[in-house]
Design a protein around this motif. Structure first.
Motif, PDB file in Angstrom:
ATOM      1  N   ALA A  22       0.868  -1.310   0.236  1.00 51.49           N
ATOM      2  CA  ALA A  22       0.050  -0.005   0.119  1.00 51.49           C
ATOM      3  C   ALA A  22       0.833   1.360  -0.107  1.00 51.49           C
ATOM      4  N   LEU A  23       2.204   1.193   0.540  1.00 52.37           N
ATOM      5  CA  LEU A  23       2.962   2.289   0.762  1.00 52.37           C
ATOM      6  C   LEU A  23       3.887   2.726  -0.383  1.00 52.37           C
ATOM      7  N   LEU A  24       3.975   1.572  -1.192  1.00 49.72           N
ATOM      8  CA  LEU A  24       4.980   1.348  -2.384  1.00 49.72           C
ATOM      9  C   LEU A  24       4.920   2.510  -2.995  1.00 49.72           C
ATOM     10  N   PRO A  25       3.900   3.097  -3.945  1.00 46.31           N
ATOM     11  CA  PRO A  25       3.733   4.260  -4.555  1.00 46.31           C
ATOM     12  C   PRO A  25       4.210   5.197  -3.969  1.00 46.31           C
ATOM     13  N   GLN A  26       4.208   5.571  -2.722  1.00 52.83           N
ATOM     14  CA  GLN A  26       4.661   6.707  -2.156  1.00 52.83           C
ATOM     15  C   GLN A  26       6.318   6.982  -1.832  1.00 52.83           C
ATOM     16  N   MET A  27       6.977   5.451  -2.117  1.00 55.04           N
ATOM     17  CA  MET A  27       8.225   5.249  -1.964  1.00 55.04           C
ATOM     18  C   MET A  27       9.073   5.237  -3.276  1.00 55.04           C
TER      19      MET A  27
END
Length: 328
Positions: A22-27
């Motif tokens: 879920a956090l991958l696109p933010q990283m």
């Protein structure tokens, strides 16, 4: 160990993987890596399906690329040639999966081992040659272009990040379905067919029906993954659906761990990302990749998730005996 603790131990890796996903696109801001991430999610759905037939029932299927191809072309042609909504086309894709499942399931009743492998390889190659030569229908080697994106109540899923989250929801849905099947009576029957098919027939359960159901589940998951791939890439051609793709799917199940839910997830991530990490080797990256796969096959034949350290929380409780009854 209590049942609650076992459940937490079993679900914790999945929860951690879900949070990271879920956090991958933010990283990650790189479009190329987002493309790979979307591709991994699509492959995950296909591999979860393959896990039913190859991982759980032990029937080798090297025709997943053909299943993937038929799903992609079914949705692509219906949406581009007939103007049908991608959501309505998905119903036709599921119907195609059911047809393929029954069509491939019946040969498995008489064939096994290398003969079944050759049959599924032939199926994949026949499908690829058909879409390559039926120029008037499929566009031949030119493929199908301008495949529309999915649309949710006027919200078009036309960017990498939007498609990523859309695919992530799909992975969670199909992952839950897989988890329910693996831990149901059907899952136990699938494992029994793999481990002792004679005992299944002796118990009055039709092993033929079980194999057909497993093939059908694998085909439906594969065709849906193919349709998602078509609308994600907006362009498909026959060169994508080669035998090497089918082999990669099998390797994902094998390395991750057959018969588990976390296995296909881990296998899809490793097999998809490993070639990217080995690019610095230049012309030697492919041979290095296959050597690593070979070593994993030799030293971890059951897959990473079937190692004892990962199965510690899934051990079956021992029945009460005179020796341990007083300890409970």
């Amino acid at each position: 160990m209590k049942k609650e603790q076992k459940l937490i131990f079993r679900l914790l890796p999945l929860l951690i993987a879900a949070v990271i996903a879920a956090l991958l696109p933010q990283m990650i801001r790189n479009e190329y890596y987002m493309t790979i991430a979307c591709q991994i999610l699509i492959y995950l759905i296909a591999v979860c399906g393959l896990n039913f037939i190859t991982g759980m029932t032990g029937q080798m299927n090297l025709g997943t690329a053909g299943i993937f191809c038929l799903g992609a072309y079914t949705s692509a042609l219906l949406t581009t040639r007939l103007g049908i909504s991608p959501w309505l086309a998905m119903l036709a894709v599921i119907a195609m999966g059911l047809i393929i499942g029954f069509g491939l399931g019946y040969p498995s009743l008489r064939l096994k081992g290398v003969y079944l492998s050759l049959t599924t390889i032939a199926f994949g190659e026949i499908v690829r040659q058909l879409v390559n030569n039926m120029t008037n229908v499929t566009g031949g080697a030119q493929g199908v272009r301008q495949i529309p994106f999915y649309n949710l109540f006027g919200f078009e899923i036309n960017t990498r990040v939007r498609m990523y989250y859309f695919l992530l929801v799909g992975v969670v849905l199909f992952g839950f379905i897989s988890w329910r099947i693996i831990h149901s009576k059907w899952g136990r029957v699938f494992f029994a067919v793999r481990d002792n098919i004679d005992a299944i027939d002796a118990c009055g359960i039709s092993s033929a029906s079980v194999k057909i159901i497993a093939f059908t589940l694998a085909a439906v998951f594969g065709t849906i993954a193919g349709a998602l791939y078509a609308h994600y890439s907006s362009y498909i051609n026959p060169s994508t659906f080669v035998l090497n793709l089918s082999v990669s799917f099998v390797v994902m199940v094998m390395i991750g761990g057959s018969g588990t839910l976390m296995g296909p997830i881990l296998g899809a991530v490793i097999v998809s990302m490993l070639p990217e990490f080995l690019r610095f080797l230049g012309n030697y990256y492919q041979i290095t990749y296959y050597v690593l796969v070979l070593l994993c096959t030799i030293f971890i034949p059951g897959g990473i998730c079937n190692l004892s350290v990962f199965k510690k929380g899934q051990s079956v409780e021992k029945p009460a005996t005179p020796k341990n009854r007083g300890k409970e």
